[in-house]
Scaffold this motif. Structure first.
Motif, PDB file in Angstrom:
ATOM      1  N   ARG A 138      26.755  35.921  29.432  1.00 32.51           N
ATOM      2  CA  ARG A 138      26.588  34.210  28.854  1.00 32.51           C
ATOM      3  C   ARG A 138      25.075  34.336  28.693  1.00 32.51           C
ATOM      4  O   ARG A 138      24.603  33.905  27.555  1.00 32.51           O
ATOM      5  CB  ARG A 138      27.257  33.254  29.658  1.00 32.51           C
ATOM      6  CG  ARG A 138      27.141  31.932  29.241  1.00 32.51           C
ATOM      7  CD  ARG A 138      27.512  30.963  29.723  1.00 32.51           C
ATOM      8  NE  ARG A 138      29.062  31.159  30.002  1.00 32.51           N
ATOM      9  CZ  ARG A 138      30.286  30.691  29.338  1.00 32.51           C
ATOM     10  NH1 ARG A 138      29.679  30.017  28.074  1.00 32.51           N
ATOM     11  NH2 ARG A 138      31.322  31.032  29.547  1.00 32.51           N
ATOM     12  N   THR A 139      24.339  34.590  29.950  1.00 39.23           N
ATOM     13  CA  THR A 139      22.778  34.476  29.800  1.00 39.23           C
ATOM     14  C   THR A 139      22.015  35.280  28.866  1.00 39.23           C
ATOM     15  O   THR A 139      21.520  34.871  28.063  1.00 39.23           O
ATOM     16  CB  THR A 139      22.289  34.375  31.007  1.00 39.23           C
ATOM     17  OG1 THR A 139      22.876  33.571  32.109  1.00 39.23           O
ATOM     18  CG2 THR A 139      20.949  34.333  31.182  1.00 39.23           C
ATOM     19  N   ALA A 140      22.830  36.648  28.702  1.00 37.83           N
ATOM     20  CA  ALA A 140      22.326  37.688  27.938  1.00 37.83           C
ATOM     21  C   ALA A 140      22.383  37.164  26.431  1.00 37.83           C
ATOM     22  O   ALA A 140      21.653  37.360  25.436  1.00 37.83           O
ATOM     23  CB  ALA A 140      22.729  39.187  28.088  1.00 37.83           C
ATOM     24  N   ARG A 141      23.695  36.753  26.311  1.00 32.55           N
ATOM     25  CA  ARG A 141      24.017  36.296  25.066  1.00 32.55           C
ATOM     26  C   ARG A 141      23.133  35.334  24.489  1.00 32.55           C
ATOM     27  O   ARG A 141      22.619  35.038  23.172  1.00 32.55           O
ATOM     28  CB  ARG A 141      25.409  35.764  24.833  1.00 32.55           C
ATOM     29  CG  ARG A 141      26.028  35.606  23.659  1.00 32.55           C
ATOM     30  CD  ARG A 141      27.410  34.871  23.598  1.00 32.55           C
ATOM     31  NE  ARG A 141      28.438  36.076  24.412  1.00 32.55           N
ATOM     32  CZ  ARG A 141      29.329  35.777  24.775  1.00 32.55           C
ATOM     33  NH1 ARG A 141      29.712  34.434  25.072  1.00 32.55           N
ATOM     34  NH2 ARG A 141      30.031  36.722  25.509  1.00 32.55           N
ATOM     35  N   ARG A 142      22.878  34.069  25.385  1.00 29.02           N
ATOM     36  CA  ARG A 142      22.087  33.081  24.851  1.00 29.02           C
ATOM     37  C   ARG A 142      20.651  33.478  24.676  1.00 29.02           C
ATOM     38  O   ARG A 142      19.888  33.105  23.677  1.00 29.02           O
ATOM     39  CB  ARG A 142      22.047  31.982  25.933  1.00 29.02           C
ATOM     40  CG  ARG A 142      21.169  30.923  25.525  1.00 29.02           C
ATOM     41  CD  ARG A 142      21.402  29.683  26.763  1.00 29.02           C
ATOM     42  NE  ARG A 142      20.814  30.120  28.052  1.00 29.02           N
ATOM     43  CZ  ARG A 142      21.505  30.459  29.141  1.00 29.02           C
ATOM     44  NH1 ARG A 142      22.751  30.253  29.099  1.00 29.02           N
ATOM     45  NH2 ARG A 142      20.887  30.921  30.261  1.00 29.02           N
ATOM     46  N   ARG A 143      19.916  34.233  25.355  1.00 27.69           N
ATOM     47  CA  ARG A 143      18.694  34.709  25.194  1.00 27.69           C
ATOM     48  C   ARG A 143      18.759  35.492  23.779  1.00 27.69           C
ATOM     49  O   ARG A 143      17.526  35.441  23.095  1.00 27.69           O
ATOM     50  CB  ARG A 143      18.384  35.759  26.522  1.00 27.69           C
ATOM     51  CG  ARG A 143      18.075  34.897  27.753  1.00 27.69           C
ATOM     52  CD  ARG A 143      17.661  35.943  28.775  1.00 27.69           C
ATOM     53  NE  ARG A 143      17.730  35.034  29.997  1.00 27.69           N
ATOM     54  CZ  ARG A 143      17.386  35.450  31.205  1.00 27.69           C
ATOM     55  NH1 ARG A 143      17.174  36.896  31.486  1.00 27.69           N
ATOM     56  NH2 ARG A 143      17.126  34.950  32.095  1.00 27.69           N
ATOM     57  N   TYR A 144      19.646  36.400  23.567  1.00 28.17           N
ATOM     58  CA  TYR A 144      19.569  37.048  22.356  1.00 28.17           C
ATOM     59  C   TYR A 144      19.867  36.261  20.935  1.00 28.17           C
ATOM     60  O   TYR A 144      19.010  36.452  19.954  1.00 28.17           O
ATOM     61  CB  TYR A 144      20.769  38.212  22.425  1.00 28.17           C
ATOM     62  CG  TYR A 144      21.222  38.855  21.180  1.00 28.17           C
ATOM     63  CD1 TYR A 144      19.982  39.603  20.378  1.00 28.17           C
ATOM     64  CD2 TYR A 144      22.293  38.732  20.636  1.00 28.17           C
ATOM     65  CE1 TYR A 144      20.390  40.404  19.359  1.00 28.17           C
ATOM     66  CE2 TYR A 144      22.722  39.590  19.188  1.00 28.17           C
ATOM     67  CZ  TYR A 144      21.583  40.082  18.622  1.00 28.17           C
ATOM     68  OH  TYR A 144      21.754  41.011  17.530  1.00 28.17           O
ATOM     69  N   VAL A 145      20.559  35.337  21.260  1.00 28.65           N
ATOM     70  CA  VAL A 145      20.638  34.289  20.105  1.00 28.65           C
ATOM     71  C   VAL A 145      19.453  33.600  19.847  1.00 28.65           C
ATOM     72  O   VAL A 145      18.899  33.375  18.748  1.00 28.65           O
ATOM     73  CB  VAL A 145      21.798  33.390  20.424  1.00 28.65           C
ATOM     74  CG1 VAL A 145      21.658  32.128  19.160  1.00 28.65           C
ATOM     75  CG2 VAL A 145      23.341  34.254  20.213  1.00 28.65           C
ATOM     76  N   PRO A 172      15.283  46.375  18.417  1.00 28.95           N
ATOM     77  CA  PRO A 172      15.111  46.300  19.808  1.00 28.95           C
ATOM     78  C   PRO A 172      16.057  44.932  20.582  1.00 28.95           C
ATOM     79  O   PRO A 172      16.216  45.315  21.584  1.00 28.95           O
ATOM     80  CB  PRO A 172      13.670  45.876  19.881  1.00 28.95           C
ATOM     81  CG  PRO A 172      12.847  46.714  18.875  1.00 28.95           C
ATOM     82  CD  PRO A 172      14.052  46.634  17.743  1.00 28.95           C
ATOM     83  N   ALA A 173      16.056  43.904  19.845  1.00 28.71           N
ATOM     84  CA  ALA A 173      16.549  42.745  20.486  1.00 28.71           C
ATOM     85  C   ALA A 173      18.058  43.182  20.631  1.00 28.71           C
ATOM     86  O   ALA A 173      18.698  42.939  21.448  1.00 28.71           O
ATOM     87  CB  ALA A 173      16.375  41.585  19.578  1.00 28.71           C
ATOM     88  N   GLU A 174      18.757  43.691  19.605  1.00 23.65           N
ATOM     89  CA  GLU A 174      20.262  43.911  19.493  1.00 23.65           C
ATOM     90  C   GLU A 174      20.245  44.936  20.960  1.00 23.65           C
ATOM     91  O   GLU A 174      21.400  44.949  21.371  1.00 23.65           O
ATOM     92  CB  GLU A 174      20.640  44.320  18.323  1.00 23.65           C
ATOM     93  CG  GLU A 174      22.233  44.659  18.336  1.00 23.65           C
ATOM     94  CD  GLU A 174      22.622  44.982  16.675  1.00 23.65           C
ATOM     95  OE1 GLU A 174      23.590  45.874  16.530  1.00 23.65           O
ATOM     96  OE2 GLU A 174      22.214  44.303  15.671  1.00 23.65           O
ATOM     97  N   ALA A 175      19.643  46.020  20.743  1.00 27.38           N
ATOM     98  CA  ALA A 175      19.789  47.132  21.753  1.00 27.38           C
ATOM     99  C   ALA A 175      19.736  46.419  23.155  1.00 27.38           C
ATOM    100  O   ALA A 175      20.355  46.853  24.040  1.00 27.38           O
ATOM    101  CB  ALA A 175      18.700  48.192  21.478  1.00 27.38           C
ATOM    102  N   TRP A 176      18.661  45.615  23.373  1.00 23.90           N
ATOM    103  CA  TRP A 176      18.630  44.928  24.673  1.00 23.90           C
ATOM    104  C   TRP A 176      19.745  44.151  25.039  1.00 23.90           C
ATOM    105  O   TRP A 176      20.373  44.341  26.028  1.00 23.90           O
ATOM    106  CB  TRP A 176      17.301  43.813  24.587  1.00 23.90           C
ATOM    107  CG  TRP A 176      17.178  43.200  25.969  1.00 23.90           C
ATOM    108  CD1 TRP A 176      16.512  43.639  27.068  1.00 23.90           C
ATOM    109  CD2 TRP A 176      18.066  41.996  26.121  1.00 23.90           C
ATOM    110  NE1 TRP A 176      16.792  42.650  28.149  1.00 23.90           N
ATOM    111  CE2 TRP A 176      17.826  41.513  27.385  1.00 23.90           C
ATOM    112  CE3 TRP A 176      18.645  41.261  25.415  1.00 23.90           C
ATOM    113  CZ2 TRP A 176      18.119  40.334  28.048  1.00 23.90           C
ATOM    114  CZ3 TRP A 176      19.041  40.064  26.117  1.00 23.90           C
ATOM    115  CH2 TRP A 176      18.779  39.653  27.449  1.00 23.90           C
ATOM    116  N   TYR A 177      20.178  43.510  24.156  1.00 23.61           N
ATOM    117  CA  TYR A 177      21.648  42.760  24.451  1.00 23.61           C
ATOM    118  C   TYR A 177      22.497  43.779  25.039  1.00 23.61           C
ATOM    119  O   TYR A 177      23.518  43.519  25.791  1.00 23.61           O
ATOM    120  CB  TYR A 177      21.808  41.930  23.252  1.00 23.61           C
ATOM    121  CG  TYR A 177      23.209  41.103  23.182  1.00 23.61           C
ATOM    122  CD1 TYR A 177      23.747  40.343  24.409  1.00 23.61           C
ATOM    123  CD2 TYR A 177      24.503  42.047  22.797  1.00 23.61           C
ATOM    124  CE1 TYR A 177      24.919  39.831  24.450  1.00 23.61           C
ATOM    125  CE2 TYR A 177      25.773  41.388  22.762  1.00 23.61           C
ATOM    126  CZ  TYR A 177      26.036  40.257  23.531  1.00 23.61           C
ATOM    127  OH  TYR A 177      27.222  39.893  23.865  1.00 23.61           O
TER     128      TYR A 177
END
Length: 479
Positions: free
Chosen positions: A51-58, A160-165
């Protein structure tokens, strides 16, 4: 973007069964992780939860694309306001496109080698510098440099952002983690940011120009350095600074086991890029994703080239046509966000990710066909139908994208994830550029629209046949 539901990824039982029997991507990758952990992989305790990773990616997706939306509507006008002829404006845009295309693959490989966070932060820094030069510059070479830096930032940000997520979620929850929901929300956030930015970027100069001396007070206060049309770009600089700070704070990554030197980068990045290209050549599903990206590039090129002229013809003047096109562009990005929002539902109803891609692309092709058959028809009903077709193109592409990328991520490992996304982006840009040339050479009328529709329909038909499961290949620099 609108808030998204947490619809789970549909389970393809047949494919799961094949994977279990053949040691396919899910099981094979799990075994690889147990036997040989990735050197950059942290323990689950160090990773944010899903959930946290998703929020940060968004949040990252929204903050990065909001400045692009702010600059989109007034970009051509601010360049001409600074004294550039139309040919020089075209040259400035070419500097952006050529820089982005040239750096697309190397920067994707760089992200896989040195880490996602540092590359994404540099993308924000370059974009902030680019928007500053465009907003304040007056000399043609300064404006061209700003556009080139914008292209470099675009290339650095591709993946990079999508790969990080994806890395973070899979490290926390394993290879069977739900990726589609987060990818859909990120895509929706990006589209919503561009839509919002386009409206703000078009509206701010108009508001600042109200009064008996439009924009005069702003010119006098800044000695002519700032004009109303440049304010959206300068506002974008502030947003990019917030973006960089958020990336550095929120996109935590495990510490690299050894320092990354310039010599190591030079030696590793080319091998990572070559591995990404080889994967596209030998893996049937990845090949479909790349061909689909090219088809989407063709559709978008047709829309971007043909819609402004059609809007101007509808309203009677170029100026009012530009206003109409800005509104259409914002509506298109809203439709894209809605499509991304519905991606998980579409995949669940269609029965698999591959069927979801087929459905989304078919909807987009239907939208382009609608635009093609109504191009010679006048009247309010035909205009309404054409506007609906325009929205369908973006709605379908938005719905197909998250399922497409979900399939792609299950075909590559962490060491080549950003490179694979860069190859996908490059395919869309190059095919779109070639398609744009073809569209420009065709006679006016329905034919240019139908070309884009037929190419997109061909891309949809690629997904009729299911792809057999194969083990996930290694994509390291040594590959």
């Amino acid at each position: 973007m609108p808030a998204r539901g947490d619809g789970g990824r549909p389970v393809d039982e047949t494919r799961r069964g094949e994977d279990a029997r053949k040691g396919g991507p899910h099981q094979g990758e799990a075994d690889t992780r147990k036997a040989q952990p990735h050197p950059d992989e942290g323990t689950p305790a160090t990773e944010p939860d899903e959930r946290t990773a998703r929020r940060r990616y968004v949040t990252v997706s929204f903050l990065f694309w909001l400045p692009a939306g702010l600059a989109l509507a007034p970009m051509v006008l601010v360049l001409t306001e600074r004294g550039l002829a139309l040919a020089a404006v075209a040259g400035a845009f070419a500097a952006h496109s050529l820089t982005a295309a040239a750096l697309e693959l190397p920067t994707g490989g760089l992200s896989d080698v040195v880490g996602r966070r540092v590359v994404l932060a540099w993308a924000g820094v370059l974009n902030a510098c680019a928007l500053m030069l465009v907003g304040l510059g007056s000399a043609p070479w300064v404006l061209a440099l700003g556009m080139a830096l914008m292209g470099a930032g675009r290339a650095l940000s591709s993946g990079p952002a999508e790969a990080w997520y994806v890395d973070t979620v899979r490290a926390r929850s394993g290879p069977d983690a739900d990726l589609r929901t987060g990818l859909a929300r990120g895509s929706a956030a990006a589209s919503g940011a561009i839509a919002l930015g386009t409206l703000l970027g078009g509206g701010l100069p108009w508001l600042l120009g109200l009064g008996p001396d439009p924009g005069g007070w702003l010119r006098r206060a800044t000695s002519g350095l700032v004009v109303p049309l440049s304010v959206p770009a300068l506002l974008g600089v502030a947003v990019q600074i917030v973006f960089v700070l958020h990336v550095l704070r929120a996109l935590t990554e495990p510490r690299r086991p050894t320092a990354v030197t310039a010599r190591a980068i030079v030696g590793t990045v080319p091998g990572t890029v070559a591995a990404g290209l080889r994967l596209g050549a030998r893996d049937a599903l990845v090949r479909r994703v790349l061909m689909t990206a090219g088809a989407a590039g063709t559709a978008l090129a047709a829309l971007e080239l043909l819609t402004p002229g059609r809007a101007a013809a509808l309203t009677g003047t170029a100026e009012s046509g530009a206003v109409l096109f800005a509104g259409l562009a914002a509506a298109g990005f809203i439709c894209s966000a809605l499509g991304s929002h519905l991606a998980s539902l579409v995949a669940r109803l269609a029965g698999s990710g591959e069927r979801a891609v087929l459905t989304g692309l078919a909807v987009s092709a239907a939208g382009l066909l609608t635009l093609g058959v109504t191009v010679s028809v006048t009247g309010a009903p035909a205009t309404a139908v054409a506007a609906a077709g325009y929205g369908l193109v973006y709605l379908g592409l938005g719905a197909a994208g998250p399922s497409e990328n979900d399939l792609l991520h299950r075909r590559v490992d962490d060491s080549g994830r950003a490179t694979a996304l860069s190859v996908q982006s490059l395919a869309q840009q190059l095919v779109g550029a070639l398609a744009g040339l073809a569209v420009g050479l065709l006679p006016a009328g329905p034919l240019p629209w139908l070309l884009g529709a037929f190419v997109l329909l061909a891309g949809a038909l690629l997904w009729i046949r299911r792809t057999a499961a194969v083990p996930v290949p290694e994509m390291g620099g040594a590959a």
